[in-house]
Design a protein around this motif. Sequence first.
Motif, PDB file in Angstrom:
ATOM      1  N   LEU A 171      56.065  54.359  15.686  1.00 48.59           N
ATOM      2  CA  LEU A 171      55.474  53.857  14.451  1.00 48.59           C
ATOM      3  C   LEU A 171      56.263  52.674  13.912  1.00 48.59           C
ATOM      4  N   ASP A 172      55.512  51.739  13.325  1.00 51.26           N
ATOM      5  CA  ASP A 172      56.094  50.552  12.687  1.00 51.26           C
ATOM      6  C   ASP A 172      56.965  49.762  13.647  1.00 51.26           C
ATOM      7  N   VAL A 201      51.083  53.211  19.604  1.00 51.65           N
ATOM      8  CA  VAL A 201      51.979  52.289  18.920  1.00 51.65           C
ATOM      9  C   VAL A 201      51.314  51.767  17.652  1.00 51.65           C
ATOM     10  N   ARG A 202      51.894  52.081  16.525  1.00 50.44           N
ATOM     11  CA  ARG A 202      51.472  51.470  15.257  1.00 50.44           C
ATOM     12  C   ARG A 202      52.436  50.335  14.957  1.00 50.44           C
ATOM     13  N   ASP A 239      46.615  46.312  14.538  1.00 52.98           N
ATOM     14  CA  ASP A 239      47.822  47.018  14.091  1.00 52.98           C
ATOM     15  C   ASP A 239      48.029  48.353  14.798  1.00 52.98           C
ATOM     16  N   LEU A 240      47.081  48.734  15.659  1.00 58.13           N
ATOM     17  CA  LEU A 240      47.211  49.972  16.427  1.00 58.13           C
ATOM     18  C   LEU A 240      46.882  49.696  17.884  1.00 58.13           C
ATOM     19  N   GLU A 259      47.428  55.528   9.408  1.00 60.17           N
ATOM     20  CA  GLU A 259      48.200  54.394   8.921  1.00 60.17           C
ATOM     21  C   GLU A 259      49.324  54.837   7.992  1.00 60.17           C
ATOM     22  N   GLY A 260      49.144  55.985   7.343  1.00 61.62           N
ATOM     23  CA  GLY A 260      50.161  56.471   6.438  1.00 61.62           C
ATOM     24  C   GLY A 260      51.083  57.525   7.017  1.00 61.62           C
TER      25      GLY A 260
END
Length: 270
Positions: free
Chosen positions: A15-16, A83-84, A100-101, A134-135
């Motif tokens: 993530l991120d 992968v975010r 974004d993903l 996303e969160g």
Amino acid sequence: MTALTELLSPDAIALDVEADDWQAAIGAAGALLTSTGVATAEYTTEMVDAVLEKGPYIVIAPGFAFAHARPSPAVLRTGLSWVRLARPVAFGHTANDPVDLVVALAATDAKAHTTAMAELAKVIGDADRRAALEGAQNSAEVMEILEGVGAAAAPVAAASAAATPADTASAGSRRTNNKILTVCGNGVGTSLFLKNTLEKVLAEWGWSPYIEVEATDTISAKGKAKEADLILTSGEIAKALGDLGVPTTVIENFTSTAEIDAALRANYDV
């Protein structure tokens, strides 16, 4: 556990992630496939090469890229990575950028992962789940969200209780073969996404008994086109296919039942 989460381990979720461009984004997804024993590093190169050769056809929904390549010796077992990105990157897609993903698939064949792809298509097409993903704060939360893939999608309007493809194909002006091809570059990834969404619409219409849907690659599609009423694909793949003598409709969002519903209505005069 679902078919989707059976192919995606928590260790294959990041993530991120920082990525400067689409190559780096695919590289991050490929590195997870390598570190979890799904594929060798060569498979990452194959995924990047597929986009360099065919264009950004893997960007199949707004903000979402489904990276993959053909089954090859670089694939050790069928699996996924997730992968975010910390910041969206452009892949060059006219409608669905920025991304974004990135979810990457390595498959040993074209069939073993079809149920997982259907589940993933439901997740990507569900606005509430996308927002939850996303969160998500960690890989455990991502897995929990993905485990909830069974919720029903919003129905699409039925074409007609009495109508069949033969009744509606150009109001009888052309013969119908009762077959639709969904086409991508490799026949194992994005075409399956499109097939799953198309079959959802056909089921809502009551047309499932009448229409066969086949997911295939560009090379095979050229030989099978005359068997089909219609080809659904991305803009990049449509250009590669050229004129095959049957209608070809470009779909921008492979998870959109509304877009595919409209395509069917236009091609079958519903």
